[in-house]
Design a protein around this motif. Structure first.
Motif, PDB file in Angstrom:
ATOM      1  N   ASP A 217       0.858  -1.073   0.047  1.00  0.00           N
ATOM      2  CA  ASP A 217       0.191   0.080  -0.066  1.00  0.00           C
ATOM      3  C   ASP A 217       0.900   1.009  -0.056  1.00  0.00           C
ATOM      4  N   TYR A 218       1.642   1.760   0.569  1.00  0.00           N
ATOM      5  CA  TYR A 218       2.514   2.400   1.049  1.00  0.00           C
ATOM      6  C   TYR A 218       3.268   2.881   0.130  1.00  0.00           C
ATOM      7  N   GLN A 219       3.802   1.805  -1.212  1.00  0.00           N
ATOM      8  CA  GLN A 219       4.734   2.128  -1.908  1.00  0.00           C
ATOM      9  C   GLN A 219       3.469   3.110  -3.327  1.00  0.00           C
ATOM     10  N   GLN A 220       2.660   3.036  -2.870  1.00  0.00           N
ATOM     11  CA  GLN A 220       1.911   3.430  -3.668  1.00  0.00           C
ATOM     12  C   GLN A 220       1.065   5.290  -3.945  1.00  0.00           C
ATOM     13  N   ILE A 221       1.936   5.294  -2.624  1.00  0.00           N
ATOM     14  CA  ILE A 221       0.327   6.169  -1.725  1.00  0.00           C
ATOM     15  C   ILE A 221       1.036   8.089  -2.432  1.00  0.00           C
ATOM     16  N   LEU A 222       2.306   7.740  -2.627  1.00  0.00           N
ATOM     17  CA  LEU A 222       2.644   9.000  -3.037  1.00  0.00           C
ATOM     18  C   LEU A 222       1.681   9.284  -4.807  1.00  0.00           C
ATOM     19  N   SER A 223       2.106   8.267  -5.485  1.00  0.00           N
ATOM     20  CA  SER A 223       0.938   8.582  -7.111  1.00  0.00           C
ATOM     21  C   SER A 223      -0.079   8.525  -6.597  1.00  0.00           C
TER      22      SER A 223
ATOM     23  N   LEU B  41      -1.664  10.029  -4.386  1.00  0.00           N
ATOM     24  CA  LEU B  41      -2.574  11.398  -3.869  1.00  0.00           C
ATOM     25  C   LEU B  41      -1.846  12.226  -4.472  1.00  0.00           C
ATOM     26  N   GLY B  42      -1.599  11.534  -5.936  1.00  0.00           N
ATOM     27  CA  GLY B  42      -1.126  13.175  -6.734  1.00  0.00           C
ATOM     28  C   GLY B  42       0.419  12.953  -6.906  1.00  0.00           C
ATOM     29  N   LEU B  43       1.119  13.359  -5.947  1.00  0.00           N
ATOM     30  CA  LEU B  43       2.444  13.328  -5.640  1.00  0.00           C
ATOM     31  C   LEU B  43       3.355  13.497  -6.372  1.00  0.00           C
ATOM     32  N   ILE B  44       3.505  12.273  -7.105  1.00  0.00           N
ATOM     33  CA  ILE B  44       4.550  11.954  -7.895  1.00  0.00           C
ATOM     34  C   ILE B  44       3.536  11.319  -8.864  1.00  0.00           C
ATOM     35  N   VAL B  45       4.328  11.064 -10.380  1.00  0.00           N
ATOM     36  CA  VAL B  45       4.420  10.487 -11.511  1.00  0.00           C
ATOM     37  C   VAL B  45       4.233   8.840 -11.083  1.00  0.00           C
ATOM     38  N   SER B  46       3.581   8.346 -11.354  1.00  0.00           N
ATOM     39  CA  SER B  46       2.782   6.862 -11.130  1.00  0.00           C
ATOM     40  C   SER B  46       4.291   6.182 -11.617  1.00  0.00           C
ATOM     41  N   THR B  47       5.220   5.547 -10.856  1.00  0.00           N
ATOM     42  CA  THR B  47       6.055   5.061 -11.575  1.00  0.00           C
ATOM     43  C   THR B  47       6.033   3.896 -13.121  1.00  0.00           C
ATOM     44  N   LYS B  48       4.894   3.874 -13.213  1.00  0.00           N
ATOM     45  CA  LYS B  48       4.648   2.793 -14.168  1.00  0.00           C
ATOM     46  C   LYS B  48       4.398   3.670 -15.502  1.00  0.00           C
ATOM     47  N   LEU B  49       4.475   4.733 -15.452  1.00  0.00           N
ATOM     48  CA  LEU B  49       4.380   5.726 -16.325  1.00  0.00           C
ATOM     49  C   LEU B  49       5.505   6.612 -16.397  1.00  0.00           C
ATOM     50  N   SER B  50       6.322   6.954 -15.337  1.00  0.00           N
ATOM     51  CA  SER B  50       7.516   7.524 -15.433  1.00  0.00           C
ATOM     52  C   SER B  50       8.659   6.902 -14.715  1.00  0.00           C
ATOM     53  N   THR B  51       9.815   6.335 -15.960  1.00  0.00           N
ATOM     54  CA  THR B  51      11.092   5.431 -15.282  1.00  0.00           C
ATOM     55  C   THR B  51      11.923   6.594 -14.037  1.00  0.00           C
ATOM     56  N   LYS B  52      11.931   8.553 -14.155  1.00  0.00           N
ATOM     57  CA  LYS B  52      11.737   9.071 -13.401  1.00  0.00           C
ATOM     58  C   LYS B  52      11.120   9.349 -12.686  1.00  0.00           C
ATOM     59  N   LEU B  53      12.237  10.335 -11.123  1.00  0.00           N
ATOM     60  CA  LEU B  53      11.249  10.155 -10.398  1.00  0.00           C
ATOM     61  C   LEU B  53      10.958  11.703 -10.612  1.00  0.00           C
ATOM     62  N   VAL B  54       9.492  11.401 -10.635  1.00  0.00           N
ATOM     63  CA  VAL B  54       8.863  13.241 -10.931  1.00  0.00           C
ATOM     64  C   VAL B  54       8.226  13.395  -9.830  1.00  0.00           C
ATOM     65  N   LEU B  55       8.038  14.735  -9.105  1.00  0.00           N
ATOM     66  CA  LEU B  55       7.450  15.639  -7.862  1.00  0.00           C
ATOM     67  C   LEU B  55       6.135  16.725  -8.888  1.00  0.00           C
ATOM     68  N   THR B  56       4.783  16.170  -8.893  1.00  0.00           N
ATOM     69  CA  THR B  56       4.378  17.478  -9.355  1.00  0.00           C
ATOM     70  C   THR B  56       3.896  18.126  -8.588  1.00  0.00           C
ATOM     71  N   ASP B  57       3.741  19.404  -9.332  1.00  0.00           N
ATOM     72  CA  ASP B  57       3.365  20.554  -8.538  1.00  0.00           C
ATOM     73  C   ASP B  57       3.015  21.201  -7.336  1.00  0.00           C
ATOM     74  N   VAL B  58       2.178  20.195  -6.477  1.00  0.00           N
ATOM     75  CA  VAL B  58       1.474  20.029  -5.227  1.00  0.00           C
ATOM     76  C   VAL B  58       2.406  19.411  -4.525  1.00  0.00           C
ATOM     77  N   ALA B  59       3.341  18.702  -4.369  1.00  0.00           N
ATOM     78  CA  ALA B  59       4.424  17.945  -4.328  1.00  0.00           C
ATOM     79  C   ALA B  59       5.778  18.932  -3.737  1.00  0.00           C
ATOM     80  N   LYS B  60       5.466  19.415  -4.726  1.00  0.00           N
ATOM     81  CA  LYS B  60       7.078  20.831  -4.952  1.00  0.00           C
ATOM     82  C   LYS B  60       6.679  21.442  -3.820  1.00  0.00           C
ATOM     83  N   ALA B  61       5.142  22.639  -3.685  1.00  0.00           N
ATOM     84  CA  ALA B  61       4.936  23.012  -2.940  1.00  0.00           C
ATOM     85  C   ALA B  61       5.035  22.688  -1.579  1.00  0.00           C
ATOM     86  N   PHE B  62       4.876  21.865  -1.140  1.00  0.00           N
ATOM     87  CA  PHE B  62       4.714  21.203   0.390  1.00  0.00           C
ATOM     88  C   PHE B  62       6.034  20.066   0.813  1.00  0.00           C
TER      89      PHE B  62
END
Length: 457
Positions: free
Chosen positions: A16-22, A24-45
């Protein structure tokens, strides 16, 4: 925060916990991006622009079905629909669309609780009521019918517990209870009931307005398909920063009272590029100068990184990264126009020259709701100082503009104060949208925008 996840009698929380960042929209799912990508709301946090409770409020009440994270059909869904005569499509997104599902569950729970409060009823819901009555709702427009059914079930003392035929559904509801509890708007034991907090009751009118905003058609992400590009658009939408949530006043007591004085002072008065008393020395823009200040040592241990978080170093670095991203975006824009772009690492963010008599200074500021006025005052002093010193040192006085990363109303006092009173431009840059407010006599503002799609206001 979540309910224990047991599989074959063994706790397996990591699944469960490995998925919670994606989730909640804080990172792009690692199924879609091989690079860790923070979203704008994650950067603001990370930068301290948004608090944890505000972050959870924003993401929980915007969370919807269908979404780009929930794509694969689970075995439980396939088994539940087996023999029903329903053709199960390849994607869960398609199944939601074909079934007419378009709903924000967190908002639905809040709508029903506010409805109970307005009728003078106990503003609480049991897990059984959520499972039997709210869970079958397909859209948020069903909230009034759900409210009626809740009242009817209570008046008839109906036993709804039999509706819990699957422990998975109970666990899902309990997870919703627990994460809603993190918003500061609810009281729950995390298992059997959820109710409005006293603060939420006192802020009911404001919360009702928020529900109305969040259930408008334009507030939903509408899937165009389920390929990677379409699913990535979910994270771009859900991972954006929604400024409307700043109107939800009920947050933790410490946030309301501003008790975190040290971090507040740090946010208000820290500057990304402290000026010096020496002369302004403009050099050609070099992107390699960015993103390096106060960067954490890549070889740092987990303990060192944790201590840097406590010391505020990570927050300061995150704010610097946000600042430098804006500088880079505008520098590349003006270089593409053929302009000369210069900087002073100790003072001027951007000095842009389009011709012999067309030049402007841009001061970039990352701001939050509470720091807007103070940061704008600082920016005004800086651009006026730099313009004066450049006039003295270089024999020219460029026009001035301030770039911030949040919206300002066209009729706000800030716009009139800057444009009409001081002759300073204002650019509110929130990709993909942008608003430009320029003094009426500006000769360079026609070049400030990225394209003809952005107009002066």
């Amino acid at each position: 925060m979540l309910t224990a996840n047991e599989r074959d009698g063994k706790a397996d929380a990591w699944r469960d916990y490995q998925q919670i960042l994606s989730e909640l929209g804080l990172i792009v799912s690692t199924k879609l991006s091989t690079k860790l990508v923070l979203t704008d709301v994650a950067k603001a946090f990370v930068a301290g622009v948004v608090s944890f409770k505000r972050l959870v409020q924003m993401q929980v009440f915007r969370y919807q079905y269908p979404n780009g994270q929930k794509h694969d059909r689970s075995k439980a869904i396939r088994d539940a629909l087996h023999g029903s005569g329903i053709t199960v499509p390849d994607s869960l997104i398609d199944l939601h669309v074909q079934s007419g599902v378009l709903i924000k569950p967190g908002v639905l729970i809040l709508q029903v609780l506010l409805g109970l409060l307005e009728l003078g009823e106990d503003p609480s819901l049991s897990a059984d009521e959520c499972r039997a009555i709210l869970l079958p709702c397909k859209t948020n427009d069903d909230w009034e019918a759900a409210l009626t059914d809740v009242l009817k079930a209570r008046s008839l003392s109906l036993d709804l517990s039999s509706a819990h035929s699957e422990t998975r559904l109970r666990r899902n509801i309990q997870d919703w209870f627990k994460i809603l509890d993190q918003t500061g708007l609810f009281e729950t034991d995390g298992r059997t009931t959820i109710a409005l907090s006293e603060g939420a009751k006192n802020d009911a009118a404001n919360l009702k307005a928020m529900c109305q905003e969040q259930t408008k058609a334009e507030s939903f992400w509408l899937p165009r398909g389920h390929d990677i590009a379409d699913r990535l658009s979910w994270f771009q939408s859900f991972g954006s920063y929604d400024f409307t949530f700043e109107n939800v006043r009920n947050v933790a007591a410490s946030e309301q009272s501003g008790s975190d004085d040290n971090s507040q002072a740090e946010e208000l008065f820290q500057d990304e590029r402290p000026t010096t008393n020496g002369p302004v020395r403009l050099i050609d823009f070099d992107p390699s100068q960015l993103f390096t200040r106060d960067a954490p040592d890549p070889s740092s241990t987990v303990q060192d990184l944790a201590q840097s978080v406590l010391d505020g170093a990570m927050k300061r670095h995150a704010k610097t990264v946000l600042h430098d991203q804006i500088v880079l975006r505008f520098a590349e824009r003006y270089l593409a126009q053929g302009a000369q772009v210069k900087v002073d690492p100790n003072s001027v963010d951007l000095f842009v020259k389009w011709g012999p008599n067309k030049a402007a200074i841009f001061e970039v500021k990352t701001v939050s709701q509470r720091s807007l006025s103070t940061r704008m005052r600082l920016a005004v002093g800086q651009v006026k100082e730099y313009a004066y010193r450049l006039r003295t040192d270089a024999g020219e006085e460029p026009e001035q503009a301030i770039i911030i990363d949040r919206p300002v109303d066209a009729d706000s006092w800030q716009r009139g104060f800057l444009n009409d009173y001081l002759g300073i431009g204002l650019i509110c840059s929130l990709p993909p949208t942008e608003k430009i407010y320029a003094p009426s006599d500006s000769s360079t503002s026609s070049s400030w925008a990225a394209s003809k799609d952005v107009h002066n206001h």
